[in-house]
Design an enzyme around this catalytic site. Structure first.
Site, PDB file in Angstrom:
ATOM      1  NE  ARG A 327      30.576  66.615  28.215  1.00 53.30           N
ATOM      2  CZ  ARG A 327      29.615  66.410  27.312  1.00 53.30           C
ATOM      3  NH1 ARG A 327      29.909  65.847  26.148  1.00 53.30           N
ATOM      4  NH2 ARG A 327      28.380  66.744  27.570  1.00 53.30           N
ATOM      5  CD  GLU A 733      31.594  71.698  24.759  1.00 49.50           C
ATOM      6  OE1 GLU A 733      32.283  71.775  25.780  1.00 49.50           O
ATOM      7  OE2 GLU A 733      30.480  71.147  24.731  1.00 49.50           O
TER       8      GLU A 733
END
Length: 798
Positions: A327, A733
């Site tokens: 990620r 997030e």
């Protein structure tokens, strides 16, 4: 100040339950102190208490573990080591490498070696300190450099890029280039409720687990494997957590497994609650990273090629590091088209606690590289960083393909519009001019300003995790009970789920009860992580509700002798209506019960359109992107390195918000937490590998006084073009990375000392010590430049 770009209705309105502000479902109980967490549960009679004994070296081979003094301590009932585990000894969540207790070797300072059970918490912890662990020590690897030299990796390297074969050639022939590196610090989760589990033995080999975990199904699986029983013998119950932030995605399981093993051996309920000091030593953090870049660009600042090295410091085991470093790589472009690109990710093994998930899951550590690159280009060209940012945004004038081959759709890319709006509403250019004037006349205090974007991919990058289940019951009085696979950690997931269920049936929120997450109600659940809790579980609940609604509509339409008109039945305002005829929802439920219509259904959802070929390094790992922009203004003291965040303006993309107040709360909290990561939260290990920032006296999280004096948060309410739940967007997030604007603003203030010609080296966290160091180096570089009449000396000083 809070600002919503959409009016909301009264809290007391029961006719509209979604896209409006509703209070958190546990708000009253939490304020009154009546909300139950694991340590608040009434303990079964005869409950015993566990504690763990830790290693005091970072690396070595176990020679002996002398536990006689532990066994003979007051109140001690049992002591276990790895040899007492009847089933699996390794509880690695994806890959092996995480023994339940130390198994022949010590991998990090503070590794649990044994566990002790006693009649009180105090006696258990006191006894655990009496163990004598003898270790043949070895020299630990503690840095990225040492790991690279020793070639110690927890997982293989991964690489991808767009036209990667052209990167070297472009870098060699380009008009301009910059290179640099950045050390990015980790972060302690610092949840208010520490790690805790209560294991209650049931009949024969069955076990009930009450745990503070983001992933009950994984706890169920690992407890079953450790106890050597089938999964259906273990039930995990999780009502709420006092914070998680990723720290309870995988690393809650160990304490549940130890408690369960002791409970099975002694046929008594066992609670294991880690004290804060121990919690900080034995649980993983946000991964620190050591990253580097080499970038080519033209005379306007438009990027032509980027070579980026991503180095995640993973600790001793894989845990979730493969996906976390992936990620970071996926977000190393942030909002910018790089032309051709080559992005390499390493997963470095060090003798530290195994680092784990943390809000953003590697995304922040990748995204900050993109902003570091843009700042460096801007200083090299002598232009404002915002201009360079805008010139490189994904779009028809640059490009729309990410380094991993996913298209950034021009129509759904909201950043050009959002940046323009914040640039205007926040008076960026006027404030820039005022700050330049202030800095020219202020000898000590310097101000900085930065506007940075966020483009964050929503979905688990592990495709199989993008699924969710739900179970919905309607009782004969019309009240509704909902169960789903997500977990509540304060983020308001259960509140949004209740809103979805209420909206589907057209009833008020008082008719909905969202129960504890339980593995015997919804099986095989994914963790509540990756910002996907509402996206996944909301759709699963909607699916279950719609199944029951279809049955109820058929029943109602049939009662009028027109079953073919069931599709026209309307559920709203607590009534059910067809052809102008209405019936109270509760009356229809009664009618359906007597007609023997099922009033219960499971639901399921899987995220569509996802595919990523890891071998080729290309595909679509995300369902959609969530966007945000933030502008931060700071003041720094050039004599001390101290600084203050004076003002923050945020516009954040939430799609068609399910609950604006909860979304704004998430944005505010994420921003402050991100600010802590980048400014004050400084993890420190000594030369022996011991964590020395091990308590609240030596580790500084943001306090209320660190909140910006002016903090404006606006929601950008434009419905998601993808078929998410009611076209909303995830908000857990993405706002965390809005705080990168604070780091960029601090650098901007330091750069003003050079007339904005130097881009200061400022590793994170940007503590006052690091800020002062960057100030002194910039001043030294400018003095040297003035002395020799050179303009490149500032780069040499970096």
């Amino acid at each position: 100040m809070r600002k919503l770009i959409e009016a909301t209705t009264s809290e007391h309105s029961s006719t509209i339950v979604v896209h409006v502000t509703k209070k958190h479902e546990s708000a009253v109980r939490q304020v009154q102190g009546t909300a139950n967490y694991v340590d608040d549960l009434t303990e079964p009679q005869g409950t015993l208490y566990a504690a763990v004994g830790l290693s005091h070296v970072a690396k070595g081979t176990l020679v002996s573990v002398a536990l006689d003094d532990v066994r003979n301590s007051e109140g001690v009932v049992d002591v276990i080591t790895i040899d007492d585990v009847p089933g699996h000894k390794d509880i690695g969540p994806v890959f092996e490498g995480d023994p339940l207790l130390a198994n022949k070797e010590i991998k990090f300072y503070g590794q649990p070696v044994f566990a002790v059970l006693a009649t009180s918490v105090q006696l258990a912890r006191k006894a655990a300190m009496k163990g004598k662990v003898e270790v043949q020590e070895a020299i630990p690897n503690l840095t990225a450099h040492q790991a690279h030299q020793a070639k110690t990796f927890v997982r293989p390297m991964h690489r991808f890029g767009l036209n990667a074969d052209k990167v070297k050639q472009t870098l060699a022939s380009c008009s301009n280039s910059v290179s640099g590196s950045l050390s990015i610090g980790g972060q302690e989760h610092m949840y208010l409720e520490g790690q805790v589990s209560l294991a209650v033995p049931d009949e024969e080999d069955r076990m009930k687990i009450y745990t503070s975990s983001q992933h009950p199904s994984e706890v169920q699986k690992l407890v079953a494997e450790v106890l050597d029983v089938k999964l259906h013998r273990v039930m995990v119950d999780m009502r709420r957590m006092g914070g998680g932030f990723g720290g309870k995605e995988t690393q809650a399981a160990q304490w549940a497994c130890i408690a369960a093993l002791l409970a099975k051996r002694n046929r008594r309920a066992v609670k294991l609650r880690l004290p804060r000091f121990t919690d900080m030593h034995v649980t993983g953090k946000r991964h620190p990273f050591e990253n580097a870049f080499n970038v080519a660009f033209d005379n306007t600042g438009k990027i032509e090629a980027a070579q980026i090295d991503i180095n995640g410091i993973c600790g001793h085991s894989p845990d979730l590091s493969d996906a976390i470093v992936d990620r970071a790589m996926f977000h190393a472009d942030n909002a910018y088209f790089y032309g051709c690109s080559d992005i390499v990710g390493h997963r470095l093994q060090t003798n530290m606690v195994s680092h784990t998930a943390y809000r953003g899951f590697g995304g922040p550590q990748g995204m900050i590289m993109a902003e570091a690159i843009v700042d460096k280009i801007a200083r090299k060209l002598g232009v404002d960083p915002l201009s360079v940012r805008k010139r490189n945004l994904y779009g028809s004038a640059t490009g729309t393909t990410t380094p991993y081959g996913m298209d950034v759709d021009v129509q759904s890319n909201l950043l050009p519009e959002m940046i323009s709006k914040l640039e205007h509403d926040g008076d960026y250019w006027a404030r820039r001019e005022a700050i330049n004037e202030f800095n020219r006349t202020s000898p000590v205090i310097k101000k900085g300003l930065a506007l940075t974007p966020v483009k964050f991919g929503i979905s688990f990058t592990a495709k199989h995790l993008n699924q969710a289940g739900a179970l919905v019951h309607i009782y004969t009085d019309g009240s509704i009970q909902v169960n789903h696979g997500g977990t509540e950690m304060g983020q308001g997931l259960h509140t949004k789920i209740a809103q979805i269920a209420a909206n589907e049936f057209g009833v008020g929120l008082d008719m909905i009860e969202v129960t504890s997450t339980r593995t015997d109600k919804v099986p095989n659940t994914s963790p509540t992580a990756a910002s996907s809790g509402t996206d996944l579980n909301g759709k699963a609940v909607q699916n279950a509700c719609q199944t029951i609604k279809t049955r109820l509509a058929d029943c109602y339409a049939s009662s009028f002798g027109c079953p073919d008109e069931a599709a026209n039945v309307c559920f709203e305002n607590g009534d059910v209506t067809l052809n102008g005829q209405s019936l109270a929802f509760s009356d229809l439920v009664q009618k359906a019960y007597f007609e023997r219509v099922s009033l219960s259904s499971s639901g399921f959802y899987q995220t569509p359109k996802l595919q990523y070929n890891r071998e080729k390094g290309e595909g679509r790992p995300f369902f959609y992107f969530a966007y945000g922009v933030s502008m931060s203004e700071v003041s720094i003291d050039t004599l001390t390195g101290e600084y203050c965040v004076d003002r923050v303006d945020v516009i954040h993309d939430v799609g068609n918000s399910l609950n604006p107040a909860i979304d704004i709360g998430q944005i505010e909290g994420a921003f402050i937490q991100g600010m802590g990561w980048l400014t004050t939260e400084d993890l420190k290990w000594n030369k022996d590998g011991k964590l020395i920032s091990e308590n609240m006296a030596t580790y500084k999280i943001p306090a209320i006084g660190d909140t910006p004096k002016i903090f404006n948060v606006s929601l950008f309410c434009k419905e998601n073009t993808e078929d998410s739940i009611y076209h909303s967007k995830a908000v857990g997030e993405p706002p965390f990375m809005l705080a990168i604007s604070v780091w960029c603003a601090i650098k901007d203030a330091i750069s003003s000392l050079s007339g904005y010609t130097c881009d200061p080296q400022l590793d994170t966290p940007a503590t006052p010590e690091r800020v002062l160091d960057a100030v002194l180096k910039t001043q030294l570089a400018m003095s040297a430049t003035a002395a020799v009449g050179q303009t490149d000396r500032c780069e040499e000083s970096e």
